[in-house]
Design a protein around this motif. Structure first.
Motif, PDB file in Angstrom:
ATOM      1  N   LYS A 125       2.557   1.971 -13.103  1.00  0.00           N
ATOM      2  CA  LYS A 125       2.186   3.385 -12.991  1.00  0.00           C
ATOM      3  C   LYS A 125       3.415   4.283 -12.931  1.00  0.00           C
ATOM      4  O   LYS A 125       3.353   5.463 -13.244  1.00  0.00           O
ATOM      5  CB  LYS A 125       1.299   3.607 -11.760  1.00  0.00           C
ATOM      6  N   LEU A 126       4.541   3.684 -12.494  1.00  0.00           N
ATOM      7  CA  LEU A 126       5.815   4.403 -12.507  1.00  0.00           C
ATOM      8  C   LEU A 126       6.866   3.492 -13.135  1.00  0.00           C
ATOM      9  O   LEU A 126       6.659   2.281 -13.246  1.00  0.00           O
ATOM     10  CB  LEU A 126       6.255   4.768 -11.079  1.00  0.00           C
ATOM     11  N   GLN A 127       7.974   4.110 -13.540  1.00  0.00           N
ATOM     12  CA  GLN A 127       9.093   3.322 -14.036  1.00  0.00           C
ATOM     13  C   GLN A 127      10.356   3.714 -13.295  1.00  0.00           C
ATOM     14  O   GLN A 127      10.548   4.882 -12.968  1.00  0.00           O
ATOM     15  CB  GLN A 127       9.288   3.549 -15.537  1.00  0.00           C
TER      16      GLN A 127
ATOM     17  N   MET B  14      -2.913   0.117  -4.882  1.00  0.00           N
ATOM     18  CA  MET B  14      -2.459   0.275  -6.268  1.00  0.00           C
ATOM     19  C   MET B  14      -3.375   1.161  -7.109  1.00  0.00           C
ATOM     20  O   MET B  14      -3.030   1.532  -8.222  1.00  0.00           O
ATOM     21  CB  MET B  14      -2.315  -1.095  -6.935  1.00  0.00           C
ATOM     22  N   SER B  16      -4.047   4.054  -6.235  1.00  0.00           N
ATOM     23  CA  SER B  16      -3.636   5.434  -5.929  1.00  0.00           C
ATOM     24  C   SER B  16      -3.000   6.099  -7.148  1.00  0.00           C
ATOM     25  O   SER B  16      -2.543   5.440  -8.066  1.00  0.00           O
ATOM     26  CB  SER B  16      -2.591   5.445  -4.805  1.00  0.00           C
ATOM     27  N   ARG B  17      -2.981   7.435  -7.100  1.00  0.00           N
ATOM     28  CA  ARG B  17      -2.181   8.181  -8.076  1.00  0.00           C
ATOM     29  C   ARG B  17      -0.809   8.354  -7.456  1.00  0.00           C
ATOM     30  O   ARG B  17      -0.679   8.863  -6.349  1.00  0.00           O
ATOM     31  CB  ARG B  17      -2.797   9.558  -8.311  1.00  0.00           C
ATOM     32  N   PHE B  18       0.223   7.934  -8.181  1.00  0.00           N
ATOM     33  CA  PHE B  18       1.565   7.967  -7.613  1.00  0.00           C
ATOM     34  C   PHE B  18       2.349   9.161  -8.139  1.00  0.00           C
ATOM     35  O   PHE B  18       2.290   9.480  -9.328  1.00  0.00           O
ATOM     36  CB  PHE B  18       2.312   6.670  -7.941  1.00  0.00           C
ATOM     37  N   VAL B  20       6.338  10.946  -7.995  1.00  0.00           N
ATOM     38  CA  VAL B  20       7.732  10.656  -7.682  1.00  0.00           C
ATOM     39  C   VAL B  20       8.184  11.601  -6.570  1.00  0.00           C
ATOM     40  O   VAL B  20       7.802  12.764  -6.550  1.00  0.00           O
ATOM     41  CB  VAL B  20       8.604  10.830  -8.942  1.00  0.00           C
ATOM     42  N   TYR B  27       8.419   6.652  -4.777  1.00  0.00           N
ATOM     43  CA  TYR B  27       7.193   7.429  -4.865  1.00  0.00           C
ATOM     44  C   TYR B  27       6.953   8.198  -3.571  1.00  0.00           C
ATOM     45  O   TYR B  27       7.432   7.818  -2.508  1.00  0.00           O
ATOM     46  CB  TYR B  27       5.988   6.550  -5.212  1.00  0.00           C
ATOM     47  N   PRO B 225       6.993   8.633 -14.280  1.00  0.00           N
ATOM     48  CA  PRO B 225       5.846   7.963 -14.902  1.00  0.00           C
ATOM     49  C   PRO B 225       6.266   7.460 -16.278  1.00  0.00           C
ATOM     50  O   PRO B 225       7.162   8.043 -16.887  1.00  0.00           O
ATOM     51  CB  PRO B 225       4.791   9.070 -15.024  1.00  0.00           C
TER      52      PRO B 225
END
Lengths: 304, 254
Positions: A125-127, B14, B16-18, B20, B27, B225
């Motif tokens: 979901k992230l990098q 997992m 969840s909406r992450f 930054v 996160y 993302p």
């Protein structure tokens, strides 16, 4: 820059993943040498030095001995990066190498950006873009992230390695995947259930949709691990690889291990409450909805 | 009495909406629901099963992180671990796998653990390094990615999961470390009486400043993302309308 590529050899075969190591090394503009515990009968198509340890002496899975051999090769080649596939072989061996060689390890690389390695966080979901502080990096590559554009070519210059050392574990062979209730590889339509179905009872509506489409139902790993579906219905890296005409992913977020098993499908429909779920990256149509309402409604429309 | 250790991590849900965080290194942690790393649930379950098999054994659960991780330690205690150790560290999410592994190895070295259990990786970082590094630092064998596990009189017999669903048969002598893959067992749900009992179990705090840590090997240059490459047609709105549109698309493709 110099790379040392660690090819994988399993059940008597050199695995194709070595070509992805080459593609990654080329992307870095590096000069590569290669290491494999394998056999002269099966050599990689690779134009460079190949350090070869005989699999009969070193055995296919023997991390302590493989580590020792690679450390010897690294001392000769002085690479800045040692590259392995992020596989059951690679992720087991890589930390052992990193510690022995005082290197940082970067796991499951998916991209190179600004000359830095990019890895997934939180199921992709992230990098995260990583700045390595050590002289030597041990890198493992996500399967499929670095495809080689042309067929690999070349004949390696072989350097045979003597195998010494002993292991602290015993490897005694393989057990084949158990045959299950269904062969999904032949299905024309697959309706697949993910964690988003919430509870085992909801698998019934997935089966209903599969039936309406004259297809098979399947599942992602969490659903199988929970015991809601048979392992033979699991799609993904450690389950089946499928390529149906239509794949309907219900409540599947799209972890890379799942995508690897279904991305060759002709047409992918995803039903997910999260518009940003990674499954949207491979879907042709993404229905943003609560599957518990949409799946029965869709089944009814298809039967009408 | 044999001593067993299980190392666990607390991770966000997992689903969840992450987002930054402001300095772009991790996160945003507010508004997240926290739970036990899924792989570690299998590790705890296997450790508890071994404790039950041995009859007499003491199972310690170790978790590194800020104060909130105590809730996750309590879950492991409610699943059947005997005592909890919380290594207090507000910076744990920034540390390298080697630093985390060094903290665990320093803790374990002073004790005489017959077996150490970990998940094969965490769901957030997913490096799959910490377990193997702990074993290498301690100089004991590591069996990784296990989907079957048996212990008998100092010998572990196990199966490693491989790509494609086949398995490798492996064994080793204890002391040893094993990393647990999903599906190894069926992690139990803590029952209410066991949750109550867990409240009385020891949960010790160990400040991380007491430990010598290796210098950082990795720094986060950026976090974002993944770039959007997909071209999915999005259907949203009224469920009936979406169902009708989707049915039309599917009929056309069949």
């Amino acid at each position: 820059m110099k790379t040392l590529l660690i090819a994988e050899y399993r059940e008597g075969k050199l695995l194709d993943s070595y070509t992805e190591l080459i593609a990654f090394s080329e992307k870095l503009g590096a000069q590569a040498s290669m290491f494999v515990v394998g056999s002269r009968e099966q050599l990689p198509a690779f134009a460079g030095r190949l350090y070869l340890a005989d699999v009969k002496a070193a055995t296919e899975f023997n991390p302590a001995v493989h580590k020792q051999l690679i450390c010897e090769v690294a001392a000769k080649e002085q690479p800045q990066m040692i590259v392995l596939p992020h596989s059951s072989y690679g992720w087991d061996l890589a930390p052992r190498l990193a510690l022995a060689l005082k290197a940082a390890q970067v796991s499951e690389i998916v991209d190179v950006r600004d000359g830095q390695l990019v890895v997934p966080v939180c199921n992709g979901k992230l990098q995260r873009q990583v700045d390595v502080q050590t002289e030597l990096t041990v890198a493992t590559l996500q399967a499929g992230a670095f495809p080689l554009k042309e067929a690999p070519a070349g004949t390696p210059e072989i350097i045979d390695l003597a195998v010494t050392g002993s292991s602290d574990l015993t490897f005694s062979g393989y057990e084949a995947a158990a045959a299950g209730e269904v062969d999904l590889g032949k299905a024309r339509v697959i309706v697949s259930a993910g964690r988003g179905i919430g509870k085992p009872e909801n698998l019934e509506m997935i089966k209903g949709l599969a039936k309406a489409l004259k297809g098979e139902y399947a599942a992602s790993r969490p659903v199988v691990d929970a015991g809601w579906a048979d392992h033979s219905r699991q799609v993904g890296t450690t389950g089946q690889t499928v390529a149906p005409k239509l794949y309907v992913a219900c409540g599947i977020s799209g972890a890379i291990q799942h995508l690897a098993g279904m991305k060759k499908s002709d047409f992918v429909v995803a039903i997910n409450s999260d518009k940003d779920a990674p499954i949207g990256e491979v879907a042709d149509v993404l229905a943003v909805a609560d599957l518990k309402q949409l799946v029965p409604a869709l089944t009814e429309k298809l039967q009408a | 009495m044999k001593k067993l250790l299980v190392c666990i991590k607390q991770v966000p849900d997992m689903e969840s909406r992450f987002k930054v965080n402001t300095d772009g290194t991790w996160y945003e942690e507010t508004d997240l629901a926290w739970r036990m790393n899924e792989y570690d649930e299998y590790a705890v379950e296997q450790a508890v099963q071994l404790k039950e098999q041995l009859g007499e054994a003491e199972l310690t659960v170790l978790c590194i992180g800020p104060d909130r991780v105590k809730e996750t330690i309590k879950k492991a205690l409610a699943m059947g671990a005997d005592r909890g150790v919380h290594m207090t560290d507000n910076e744990s999410h920034l540390r390298d796998p080697l630093a985390i592994a060094s903290m665990i190895a320093d803790f374990a070295r002073q004790q005489d653990f017959e077996l150490i259990f970990t998940g094969m990786q965490s769901q957030d970082r997913g490096s799959a390094q910490v377990g193997v590094l702990v074993a290498e630092l301690l100089g004991i064998p590591a069996l990784t990615t296990l989907v079957e596990f048996a212990y008998d009189q100092g010998t572990i017999t196990a199966k490693r999961e491989l790509e494609g669903g086949s398995r490798a048969l492996v064994s080793c002598s204890t002391p040893a470390l094993v990393t647990c893959q999903l599906g190894l067992n069926r992690p139990r749900y803590p029952t209410l009486p066991n949750i109550m009992k867990a409240k009385k179990k020891e949960l010790a705090s160990l400040p991380v400043t007491d430990l010598k840590l290796p210098p950082a090997q990795l720094k986060t240059a950026a976090m974002a993302p993944p770039p959007k490459r997909g071209s999915a047609r999005i259907l949203e709105g009224d469920t009936g309308d979406v169902a009708a549109q989707l049915a039309a698309v599917i009929k056309e493709k069949m």
